[in-house]
Design a protein around this motif. Structure first.
Motif, short mmCIF file in Angstrom:
data_model
loop_
_atom_site.label_atom_id
_atom_site.label_comp_id
_atom_site.label_asym_id
_atom_site.label_seq_id
_atom_site.Cartn_x
_atom_site.Cartn_y
_atom_site.Cartn_z
N ALA A 1 32.45 19.94 61.99
CA ALA A 1 33.74 20.54 61.65
C ALA A 1 34.83 19.77 62.39
N GLY A 2 36.08 20.14 62.16
CA GLY A 2 37.18 19.47 62.85
C GLY A 2 37.50 18.10 62.30
N GLY A 3 37.18 17.86 61.02
CA GLY A 3 37.40 16.55 60.43
C GLY A 3 38.84 16.08 60.52
N LYS B 1 42.02 25.45 59.48
CA LYS B 1 41.99 26.65 58.64
C LYS B 1 40.98 26.48 57.51
N GLU B 2 40.97 25.30 56.91
CA GLU B 2 40.01 25.01 55.86
C GLU B 2 38.59 24.99 56.43
N ASP B 3 38.45 24.51 57.66
CA ASP B 3 37.13 24.48 58.29
C ASP B 3 36.57 25.89 58.49
N VAL B 4 37.45 26.83 58.86
CA VAL B 4 37.01 28.21 59.04
C VAL B 4 36.44 28.75 57.73
N LYS C 1 31.62 29.95 54.26
CA LYS C 1 30.82 29.73 53.06
C LYS C 1 29.38 29.38 53.42
N VAL C 2 29.22 28.57 54.46
CA VAL C 2 27.87 28.20 54.91
C VAL C 2 27.13 29.43 55.42
N ARG C 3 27.81 30.23 56.24
CA ARG C 3 27.17 31.43 56.77
C ARG C 3 26.77 32.38 55.64
N THR C 4 27.63 32.57 54.65
CA THR C 4 27.30 33.44 53.52
C THR C 4 26.11 32.89 52.75
N GLY C 5 26.10 31.57 52.54
CA GLY C 5 25.01 30.96 51.80
C GLY C 5 23.68 31.04 52.51
N LEU C 6 23.69 30.86 53.84
CA LEU C 6 22.45 30.85 54.61
C LEU C 6 21.93 32.24 54.91
#
Length: 379
Positions: free
Chosen positions: A173-175, A182-185, A190-195
């Protein structure tokens, strides 16, 4: 590790060979918060021949070759049954003016492994047993999550890691130096929901943020049950680490940028909860072991980044819950170089019971596919 028996070994290096391999293009360029694109992998193979009849073949970073030529090659060829404690000391002080936190320290660390390889071959033992491991495996966690992936690609990649059985997954993150947090959050959500909630999720910021930025970022992601937040600020900012750990309960990890044991002592006092010394980047395997023992003493999480095909041997000699990072998108294409290497199965790296280091290069394939672009020999 054991009581550092390597220091009592004697060596006479008679030949040195270096073969530079052609770059291997990655399927997709890899980015993190502060570097990229990593679009190819370019390395060399260093061979040391000892008069005892043994030789070591190790991967050696291209960025370290000039340092090797300038500081190490002549010293090695002048060794005559030299005690390794004396030989290493000479090599160590040769790079004093280069500093002990940069590429010269890394160059010496890679070279140190070659002597362990020869010593464990002499003892007719795999390297991991030579340094005291009682088991032949190391735990792995899955790593990827390039900041160059779209949100959908990121979720799909993480799901593939989950389907492979990994219970810990790390993403970047932090690209672009933390310019779209904000986009990283949203992306992490999305990753947490998917996993789902059964996967332990870690986030790596590659030193991109300031302390205030990190504290704000933590507030935004703390509901996602983050296992650890990796290198959120500059790796030398000990005072910043102290401030972070005093103001958050989230586990903060550091250590990948270090080359010696000393900074880890400061990290203990700074409240760092996860040590990440990288075996093949530390100035010696003894320094790596000292950092690992410090983590064990203080009951800290312990993992090792970079290459499990070499570092799994070192982690196997540490506490059982220690882990190796497996940066799958970046390292998977490199497996073509080897005919023997650890077997990745059930989220572990199982080590081959062969004398010395745990890899053997596939010279037949390397030669057939004309992978060598240059070679040098010293005698």
């Amino acid at each position: 590790m054991n009581n550092y028996n390597i220091l009592k070994e004697r060596f006479s290096i008679t030949e040195i060979h270096s073969k530079i391999l052609k770059p291997e293009t990655l399927p997709k360029p890899f980015y993190d918060a502060t570097m990229g694109p990593f679009s190819s992998y370019h390395t060399s193979i260093l061979t040391l021949v000892d008069n005892s009849g043994y030789k070591s073949e190790i991967e050696y970073p291209l960025s370290c070759l000039e340092i090797f030529k300038q500081y190490f090659a002549t010293v090695l060829l002048q060794s005559k049954e030299t005690l390794y404690s004396d030989l290493y000391s000479t090599l160590f002080w040769r790079i004093r003016n280069e500093g002990f936190r940069g590429e010269a320290a890394r160059a010496l660390g890679y070279l140190d492994r070659a002597f362990y390889d020869i010593a464990s071959q002499r003892a007719s033992m795999p390297l991991h047993h030579y340094i005291g491991a009682k088991r032949n495996w190391a735990k792995l966690y899955a790593s990827g999550g390039s900041t160059g992936l779209s949100d959908e690609e990121l979720v799909d990649e993480c799901l593939s890691f989950k389907e492979a059985g990994y219970s810990i997954i790390k993403i970047k993150a932090g690209g672009d130096f933390g310019t779209h947090l904000k986009e990283d959050v949203i992306r992490i959500g999305k990753v947490r929901t998917g996993l789902g909630d059964d996967i332990r999720l870690a986030v790596d910021l590659n030193q991109a943020l300031t302390v205030p930025q990190t504290l704000d970022f933590i507030k935004e992601i703390e509901d996602f049950d983050i296992e650890w937040l990796e290198e959120p600020i500059h790796s030398a900012d000990i005072m910043g680490m102290e401030e972070l750990t005093s103001k958050t309960s989230m586990c903060i990890s550091f250590g990948e940028s270090e080359r010696t044991f000393y900074p880890f002592q400061l990290m203990v006092n700074a409240g760092i909860g996860h040590f990440q010394p990288v075996g093949n980047n530390m100035i010696s395997m003894i320094e790596f072991d000292k950092a690992c023992k410090l983590a064990t003493k203080h009951d800290l999480m312990l993992s090792c980044g970079s290459f499990p095909n070499v570092n799994a041997q070192l982690i196997a000699a540490q506490k059982e819950d220690a882990m190796c990072e497996y940066l799958i998108p970046y390292l998977k294409p490199m497996e073509k170089y080897y005919i023997v290497q650890p077997i990745i199965k059930d989220c572990k790296a199982f080590l081959p019971e062969i004398n010395g280091i745990s890899i053997r290069f596939d010279w037949e394939r390397i030669t057939k596919e004309k992978m060598i672009e240059d070679s040098v020999c010293w005698k």
